[in-house]
Design a protein around this motif. Structure first.
Motif, PDB file in Angstrom:
ATOM      1  N   UNK A  34       0.803  -1.220   0.000  1.00 32.02           N
ATOM      2  CA  UNK A  34       0.000   0.000   0.000  1.00 32.02           C
ATOM      3  C   UNK A  34       0.835   1.269   0.000  1.00 32.02           C
ATOM      4  N   UNK A  35       2.163   1.143   0.097  1.00 33.60           N
ATOM      5  CA  UNK A  35       3.049   2.303  -0.008  1.00 33.60           C
ATOM      6  C   UNK A  35       3.640   2.439  -1.418  1.00 33.60           C
ATOM      7  N   UNK A  36       3.178   1.626  -2.347  1.00 30.44           N
ATOM      8  CA  UNK A  36       3.680   1.613  -3.721  1.00 30.44           C
ATOM      9  C   UNK A  36       2.609   2.156  -4.662  1.00 30.44           C
ATOM     10  N   UNK A  37       2.889   3.291  -5.303  1.00 28.26           N
ATOM     11  CA  UNK A  37       1.946   3.947  -6.199  1.00 28.26           C
ATOM     12  C   UNK A  37       2.571   4.096  -7.573  1.00 28.26           C
ATOM     13  N   UNK A  38       1.747   3.892  -8.623  1.00 30.31           N
ATOM     14  CA  UNK A  38       2.245   4.008  -9.987  1.00 30.31           C
ATOM     15  C   UNK A  38       1.237   4.795 -10.825  1.00 30.31           C
ATOM     16  N   UNK A  39       1.700   5.259 -11.958  1.00 34.55           N
ATOM     17  CA  UNK A  39       0.821   6.002 -12.848  1.00 34.55           C
ATOM     18  C   UNK A  39      -0.335   5.131 -13.330  1.00 34.55           C
ATOM     19  N   UNK A  40      -1.487   5.759 -13.455  1.00 34.95           N
ATOM     20  CA  UNK A  40      -2.655   5.058 -13.994  1.00 34.95           C
ATOM     21  C   UNK A  40      -2.678   5.103 -15.515  1.00 34.95           C
ATOM     22  N   UNK A  41      -1.789   5.886 -16.124  1.00 35.19           N
ATOM     23  CA  UNK A  41      -1.713   5.976 -17.577  1.00 35.19           C
ATOM     24  C   UNK A  41      -0.858   4.833 -18.123  1.00 35.19           C
ATOM     25  N   UNK A  42      -1.191   4.388 -19.290  1.00 37.72           N
ATOM     26  CA  UNK A  42      -0.408   3.328 -19.931  1.00 37.72           C
ATOM     27  C   UNK A  42       0.895   3.918 -20.457  1.00 37.72           C
ATOM     28  N   UNK A  43       2.017   3.287 -20.144  1.00 40.24           N
ATOM     29  CA  UNK A  43       3.299   3.735 -20.668  1.00 40.24           C
ATOM     30  C   UNK A  43       3.793   2.740 -21.708  1.00 40.24           C
ATOM     31  N   UNK A  44       4.566   3.255 -22.660  1.00 37.97           N
ATOM     32  CA  UNK A  44       4.942   2.433 -23.806  1.00 37.97           C
ATOM     33  C   UNK A  44       6.070   1.460 -23.444  1.00 37.97           C
ATOM     34  N   UNK A  45       6.090   0.348 -24.152  1.00 36.09           N
ATOM     35  CA  UNK A  45       7.182  -0.609 -24.022  1.00 36.09           C
ATOM     36  C   UNK A  45       8.485   0.046 -24.486  1.00 36.09           C
ATOM     37  N   UNK A  46       9.563  -0.276 -23.804  1.00 34.10           N
ATOM     38  CA  UNK A  46      10.864   0.261 -24.171  1.00 34.10           C
ATOM     39  C   UNK A  46      11.196   1.589 -23.530  1.00 34.10           C
ATOM     40  N   UNK A  47      10.269   2.137 -22.736  1.00 34.95           N
ATOM     41  CA  UNK A  47      10.530   3.408 -22.055  1.00 34.95           C
ATOM     42  C   UNK A  47      11.242   3.147 -20.733  1.00 34.95           C
ATOM     43  N   UNK A  48      12.242   3.959 -20.432  1.00 37.08           N
ATOM     44  CA  UNK A  48      12.909   3.873 -19.129  1.00 37.08           C
ATOM     45  C   UNK A  48      11.926   4.269 -18.035  1.00 37.08           C
TER      46      UNK A  48
END
Length: 334
Positions: A34-48
């Motif tokens: 529950x302390x781990x948050x990530x973007x809700x937007x889809x990010x592209x493959x191959x992106x750092x």
């Protein structure tokens, strides 16, 4: 000190719960931690992947800067304390798109240890390559010849901005790290403390200061500054902060800078703009161009009184990262 809270043991969990519910289009909480948050937007493959993190109490840092153009995920610690390795690792796994992940955090012992442990686990257990860029922009916290000992304070915002843009540009991991470190090398901050904050668990002030005093160089957790003295005018404070920065980094007539006047939590925007007014005057007199300016509460310290000034010296590459559009819950730049 009065605070709007329920049980002080759960202030971080309840804050995260409220934040995720308020911004579901931007951010999601990982079920594994529950302390781990990530973007809700889809990010592209191959992106750092860009991972930031640190202690709570600095809002809108650090969770406010997860979004398009900046960070892909954040690990949240207790108040003024590093996140543990577990949420850092969970975020790393979630945001890795096959190109590796860069960790961005301030130069504090707990963060160095816990992010370092998470990086080792990511490599050994998940075969994810992780690299690190550490913020060390606070000129008051160590001499120039010991820059590696300096704390990261509000200048971390510019490092997030630079690294997030570089990742969006399609740079590989080594190049994203290079840009982030270049941003740190060209960023300096200096702060002034006027009044303490209080931790919810204790209600005790984070440091002691007289009613008519200020402290130059105070840290974002109440770490001692370089001197205490009588409270001075906004112009004299701005003069001191900017002149100390300019003595530490070579910024010449004709150079461009990004400027951040950052409130620590309880200093009104009125006072921040009064200080920015003087910062602009000083730089203008020296022939230094303000390329972009930011004024507001970007990385705070609960309800601490005071502010900091940050200058980031720009070349064409760093200016491009500063110009890059961003869409985060707590920061939007078109």
């Amino acid at each position: 000190m009065k605070k709007l809270m329920n049980d002080p043991r759960y202030v971080v969990e309840e804050m995260i719960e409220g934040y995720v519910k308020a911004h579901p289009d931007y951010i999601r909480q990982l079920p594994e931690n529950d302390r781990a948050l990530v973007t809700a937007k889809e990010t592209r493959e191959g992106k750092v992947g860009v991972l930031i993190g640190g202690g709570s109490g600095h809002e809108p840092g650090f969770l406010g800067y997860v979004g398009q153009g900046m960070a892909d995920g954040v690990a949240v610690g207790n108040i003024f304390a590093s996140p543990s390795p577990d949420p850092i690792l969970e975020v790393t796994k979630a945001i890795d798109k096959g190109a590796g992940v860069v960790y961005l955090y301030g130069n504090y012992a707990g963060d160095i240890m816990n992010f370092g442990m998470a990086a080792e686990m990511a490599d050994l257990e998940e075969d994810i390559r992780v690299e690190t860029a550490i913020a060390s922009d606070d000129v008051a916290s160590a001499p120039k010849d010991e820059k590696e000992k300096r704390r990261g304070i509000a200048g971390e915002f510019f490092i997030y901005k630079a690294a997030g843009a570089a990742a969006d540009f399609g740079y590989d991991l080594d190049e994203v790290v290079r840009v982030a470190k270049k941003a740190n090398d060209n960023t300096r901050s200096m702060g002034v403390g006027l009044s303490p904050c209080a931790l919810p668990q204790t209600g005790e002030p984070s440091f002691e200061i007289g009613e008519g005093e200020m402290e130059i160089g105070l840290g974002h957790h109440g770490e001692p500054g370089i001197e205490k003295g009588p409270l001075e005018t906004a112009d004299r404070v701005a003069d001191r902060l900017v002149n100390d920065i300019l003595e530490d980094i070579t910024i010449s007539r004709g150079d461009r800078v990004a400027v951040l006047v950052n409130g620590l939590g309880s200093t009104p925007l009125m006072e921040q703009y009064i200080v920015f007014r003087r910062v602009e005057q000083i730089l203008s007199e020296k022939g230094i161009e303000i390329y972009r300016s930011y004024v507001g509460n970007y990385i705070t310290s609960l309800e601490m009184g005071g502010l900091s000034v940050t200058l980031m010296k720009l070349d064409d590459e760093l200016a491009k990262t500063i110009d890059h559009p961003v869409d985060c819950p707590m920061f939007v730049q078109k």
